[in-house]
Design a protein around this motif. Structure first.
Motif, PDB file in Angstrom:
ATOM      1  N   ASN A 267       7.539  -0.293  18.031  1.00  0.00           N
ATOM      2  CA  ASN A 267       7.105  -1.326  16.784  1.00  0.00           C
ATOM      3  C   ASN A 267       6.204  -2.369  17.522  1.00  0.00           C
ATOM      4  N   VAL A 268       5.018  -2.337  17.159  1.00  0.00           N
ATOM      5  CA  VAL A 268       3.994  -3.406  17.654  1.00  0.00           C
ATOM      6  C   VAL A 268       3.713  -4.369  16.319  1.00  0.00           C
ATOM      7  N   VAL A 269       3.807  -5.559  16.641  1.00  0.00           N
ATOM      8  CA  VAL A 269       3.785  -6.401  15.390  1.00  0.00           C
ATOM      9  C   VAL A 269       2.507  -7.403  15.913  1.00  0.00           C
ATOM     10  N   ILE A 270       1.421  -7.553  15.054  1.00  0.00           N
ATOM     11  CA  ILE A 270       0.343  -8.233  15.021  1.00  0.00           C
ATOM     12  C   ILE A 270       0.361  -9.402  14.223  1.00  0.00           C
ATOM     13  N   CYS A 271       0.690 -10.554  14.749  1.00  0.00           N
ATOM     14  CA  CYS A 271       1.172 -11.690  14.066  1.00  0.00           C
ATOM     15  C   CYS A 271      -0.072 -12.637  13.601  1.00  0.00           C
ATOM     16  N   ASP A 272      -0.901 -12.658  14.249  1.00  0.00           N
ATOM     17  CA  ASP A 272      -2.145 -13.382  14.020  1.00  0.00           C
ATOM     18  C   ASP A 272      -3.556 -12.245  13.633  1.00  0.00           C
ATOM     19  N   PRO A 273      -4.688 -12.765  12.907  1.00  0.00           N
ATOM     20  CA  PRO A 273      -5.788 -12.087  12.798  1.00  0.00           C
ATOM     21  C   PRO A 273      -6.261 -11.740  14.303  1.00  0.00           C
ATOM     22  N   ILE A 274      -6.833 -10.573  14.657  1.00  0.00           N
ATOM     23  CA  ILE A 274      -7.481 -10.071  15.714  1.00  0.00           C
ATOM     24  C   ILE A 274      -8.586  -9.038  15.145  1.00  0.00           C
ATOM     25  N   SER A 275      -9.245  -8.824  16.156  1.00  0.00           N
ATOM     26  CA  SER A 275     -10.522  -7.978  15.948  1.00  0.00           C
ATOM     27  C   SER A 275     -10.151  -6.705  15.227  1.00  0.00           C
ATOM     28  N   PRO A 276     -10.700  -6.225  14.070  1.00  0.00           N
ATOM     29  CA  PRO A 276     -10.344  -4.849  13.825  1.00  0.00           C
ATOM     30  C   PRO A 276     -10.347  -3.902  14.619  1.00  0.00           C
ATOM     31  N   LYS A 277     -11.362  -3.945  15.637  1.00  0.00           N
ATOM     32  CA  LYS A 277     -11.476  -2.823  16.797  1.00  0.00           C
ATOM     33  C   LYS A 277     -10.136  -2.805  17.437  1.00  0.00           C
ATOM     34  N   GLY A 278      -9.516  -3.951  17.797  1.00  0.00           N
ATOM     35  CA  GLY A 278      -8.050  -3.962  18.508  1.00  0.00           C
ATOM     36  C   GLY A 278      -7.183  -3.409  17.633  1.00  0.00           C
ATOM     37  N   ILE A 279      -7.128  -3.694  16.332  1.00  0.00           N
ATOM     38  CA  ILE A 279      -6.111  -3.095  15.584  1.00  0.00           C
ATOM     39  C   ILE A 279      -6.454  -1.604  15.529  1.00  0.00           C
ATOM     40  N   ALA A 280      -7.644  -0.988  15.432  1.00  0.00           N
ATOM     41  CA  ALA A 280      -7.859   0.361  15.414  1.00  0.00           C
ATOM     42  C   ALA A 280      -7.202   1.004  16.779  1.00  0.00           C
ATOM     43  N   ASN A 281      -7.595   0.042  17.836  1.00  0.00           N
ATOM     44  CA  ASN A 281      -7.289   0.565  19.019  1.00  0.00           C
ATOM     45  C   ASN A 281      -5.841   1.081  19.221  1.00  0.00           C
ATOM     46  N   PHE A 282      -4.955   0.048  18.528  1.00  0.00           N
ATOM     47  CA  PHE A 282      -3.605   0.067  18.478  1.00  0.00           C
ATOM     48  C   PHE A 282      -3.004   1.471  17.615  1.00  0.00           C
ATOM     49  N   LYS A 283      -3.841   1.354  16.409  1.00  0.00           N
ATOM     50  CA  LYS A 283      -3.492   2.459  15.451  1.00  0.00           C
ATOM     51  C   LYS A 283      -3.729   3.937  15.786  1.00  0.00           C
ATOM     52  N   GLU A 284      -4.663   3.930  16.936  1.00  0.00           N
ATOM     53  CA  GLU A 284      -5.157   5.482  17.324  1.00  0.00           C
ATOM     54  C   GLU A 284      -3.800   5.937  18.222  1.00  0.00           C
ATOM     55  N   ARG A 285      -3.290   5.102  18.710  1.00  0.00           N
ATOM     56  CA  ARG A 285      -2.216   5.619  19.560  1.00  0.00           C
ATOM     57  C   ARG A 285      -0.846   5.958  18.765  1.00  0.00           C
ATOM     58  N   SER A 286      -0.652   7.452  19.037  1.00  0.00           N
ATOM     59  CA  SER A 286       0.663   7.797  18.036  1.00  0.00           C
ATOM     60  C   SER A 286       2.116   7.181  18.379  1.00  0.00           C
TER      61      SER A 286
ATOM     62  N   PHE B 124       2.461   4.083  18.792  1.00  0.00           N
ATOM     63  CA  PHE B 124       2.683   2.862  18.399  1.00  0.00           C
ATOM     64  C   PHE B 124       2.836   2.883  16.709  1.00  0.00           C
ATOM     65  N   ASN B 125       3.887   2.284  16.224  1.00  0.00           N
ATOM     66  CA  ASN B 125       4.008   2.006  14.713  1.00  0.00           C
ATOM     67  C   ASN B 125       3.480   0.487  14.543  1.00  0.00           C
ATOM     68  N   VAL B 126       2.324   0.283  14.013  1.00  0.00           N
ATOM     69  CA  VAL B 126       1.696  -0.844  14.126  1.00  0.00           C
ATOM     70  C   VAL B 126       1.858  -1.518  12.586  1.00  0.00           C
ATOM     71  N   ILE B 127       2.361  -2.929  12.871  1.00  0.00           N
ATOM     72  CA  ILE B 127       2.669  -3.797  11.714  1.00  0.00           C
ATOM     73  C   ILE B 127       1.676  -4.825  11.874  1.00  0.00           C
ATOM     74  N   VAL B 128       0.794  -4.907  10.888  1.00  0.00           N
ATOM     75  CA  VAL B 128      -0.252  -6.267  10.937  1.00  0.00           C
ATOM     76  C   VAL B 128       0.127  -6.948   9.833  1.00  0.00           C
TER      77      VAL B 128
END
Length: 168
Positions: free
Chosen positions: A2-21, A23-27
């Protein structure tokens, strides 16, 4: 994980996390105060922050599975590093993440000052134009003094040298 992204980051950064199966990404939609972040952190194994969210001792202690806190930026002053260390949580940052953009902004400001761009813009928007007032100076063969030759100072120096400046 579980990866929690707490602050706004680049959409590319979020996409990189989400590409990895793995990771369960919580933005999070917006940075949250400690009280609201506690229940979310409880399930986190990794947290990503910039400078708005404060990762306090209380947050770290509420997250038994937390293994890593990543700071998308230079410092870690918004993370309780002592508490993280005590709980075996790795804290990392990206010290060179904004080096180029900062050096480019610095050099852009230098050029705007030398060429009187803000003054010329102000004159134009006021409906005036006194061309001779905005002649400016060339940077070539000028001397630029840089205090501190760390990552950013070095990048500013490279740009100054490319413009034919002398750097001290």
């Amino acid at each position: 994980m579980n990866v929690v992204i707490c602050d706004p980051i680049s959409p590319k950064g979020i996409a990189n996390f989400k590409e990895r199966s793995e990771f369960n990404v919580i933005v999070l939609e917006k940075p949250l105060p400690e009280a609201e972040l506690l229940p979310i952190a409880a399930e986190a194994e990794a947290m990503v922050v910039r400078s708005e969210t404060k990762i306090t001792r209380r947050i770290i202690e509420s997250a038994p599975g937390l293994r890593v806190i990543g700071r998308a930026g230079v410092g870690v002053d918004n993370v309780d590093v002592e508490a993280a260390t005590e709980h075996g949580v790795v804290v990392m940052n990206t010290p060179s993440g904004n080096t180029i953009s900062t050096a480019e902004l610095t050099f852009s400001m230098l050029m705007a000052l030398a060429r009187k761009i803000p003054q010329a813009h102000g004159s134009m928007t006021a409906g005036k134009w006194d061309r001779k007032s905005f002649k400016g100076i060339e940077l070539c063969n000028k001397t630029l003094g840089i205090l501190g030759m760390g990552r950013i100072g070095t990048e500013v120096a490279k740009r100054a040298l490319a413009f034919g400046m002398k750097v001290v």
